[in-house]
Scaffold this active site. Sequence first.
Site, mmCIF file in Angstrom:
data_model
loop_
_atom_site.group_PDB
_atom_site.id
_atom_site.type_symbol
_atom_site.label_atom_id
_atom_site.label_comp_id
_atom_site.label_asym_id
_atom_site.label_seq_id
_atom_site.Cartn_x
_atom_site.Cartn_y
_atom_site.Cartn_z
ATOM 1 N N SER A 181 41.480 34.656 28.852
ATOM 2 C CA SER A 181 41.810 35.421 29.790
ATOM 3 C C SER A 181 42.468 36.741 29.478
ATOM 4 O O SER A 181 43.025 37.603 30.242
ATOM 5 C CB SER A 181 42.821 34.658 30.481
ATOM 6 O OG SER A 181 42.512 33.440 31.219
ATOM 7 N N LYS A 221 41.031 39.477 31.381
ATOM 8 C CA LYS A 221 41.782 39.921 32.481
ATOM 9 C C LYS A 221 42.473 41.249 32.757
ATOM 10 O O LYS A 221 42.600 41.839 33.779
ATOM 11 C CB LYS A 221 42.541 38.788 33.559
ATOM 12 C CG LYS A 221 42.099 37.692 33.748
ATOM 13 C CD LYS A 221 42.829 36.703 34.513
ATOM 14 C CE LYS A 221 42.016 35.190 34.802
ATOM 15 N NZ LYS A 221 41.809 34.383 33.730
ATOM 16 N N SER A 278 47.475 34.500 36.033
ATOM 17 C CA SER A 278 46.123 34.355 35.380
ATOM 18 C C SER A 278 44.953 33.715 36.250
ATOM 19 O O SER A 278 44.194 32.773 35.666
ATOM 20 C CB SER A 278 46.343 33.672 33.866
ATOM 21 O OG SER A 278 45.180 34.095 33.387
#
Length: 382
Positions: A60, A63, A120
Amino acid sequence: MMRKLFSATVLMLLTLAVQAQQVIIPAPPSLAATAYLLMDADTGTILVEHEADMVLPPASLTKMMTSYIVSEEIEQGRISEDDMVNISVKAWRKGGSKMFVREGTQVRLEDLKRGVIIQSGNDASIALAEHVAGSEEGFVDIMNQTAAKLGMTNTHFENSTGWPAEGHLTTARDMAILARAVIKDHPDHYAMYSEKYFSYNGINQANRNRLLFRDETVDGLKTGHTEEAGYCLVASAVRRDMRLISVVMGTRSEDARAAETEKLLAYGFRYYQTQSIYDAGDELQRNRVWYGQQEEVVLGVADDIRLTIPRGAEDALEAQMHIDETIKAPIAAGDELGNLTIDLNGERLVDVPLVALEPVEEAGFFQRLIDAIKLFFLKIFG
């Protein structure tokens, strides 16, 4: 053109120190992580690195790029934080961490940004990608073009979320480059990374960056975790007007990624400092001009010079100016007339042009004639 050297011992304005004792600092900590890197956010100086160019899955951490592009689009006026974003079936169905948006509804874009950064949310990431580019696939193309533009030479994205995919890879160095861009290019948007909680659809979720809750100097950035990637954390903190960015990839647990990051940050802040050396436009030297309406030109540097150096090493910095032997008018502001170097214990840290800070117009015929005669005799007699 020949240049004459002005020693730092002669030019007291430029002299920071000569023959000072070398500062000794310990070796950086060895972390229980696959790869890691510590960077000064202001100067880009790398303080610590280990396997920083090993290609690894970012999970993640991806992101950060998703939110960076959304911030770019907002600042370019192509989208707005007040846009109502349609939630597709693809976004709603995506597994993993979620913001818990519902298919067929509309969600304010600013809320989706918080869903990406704080929670997230994979669902929020896909919704934003589709809003910006029409499809996640189109958004991924923007991601890879943006990575190339930022100099992330070992990064390739396959999706907007960090969901495991073949070829979806990055490095600790590239993640530091991206984090620095997030902080410097969009400082107003960056404030969102420090928010500890976000509640949406009746569900309150805490930011997964544990350091936000136990170190008040930390104000971002992003966690990541998959089985393949391990536990990853990109963090940033500010202490004594110095901002550091740490990247830790491939640790064994949430606690480990936080603890190893703390070790890196503690080392950097304890043993290094970042300080201004010269400001753009400051007068550093005046030098003789021939054939000009003025006899002198003011020299300086075009950009601020800031250095990240071992704490206490400012007494070992040595600056020198190398100025063109004969400077003749006309001169425009910004013309390069020499260069400035700064060394630390024999290592060259800075080598930048010395530029004219003001223009010097060409003198009239008789003044030019007088200067020509003076130059003639100077060359003869040394």
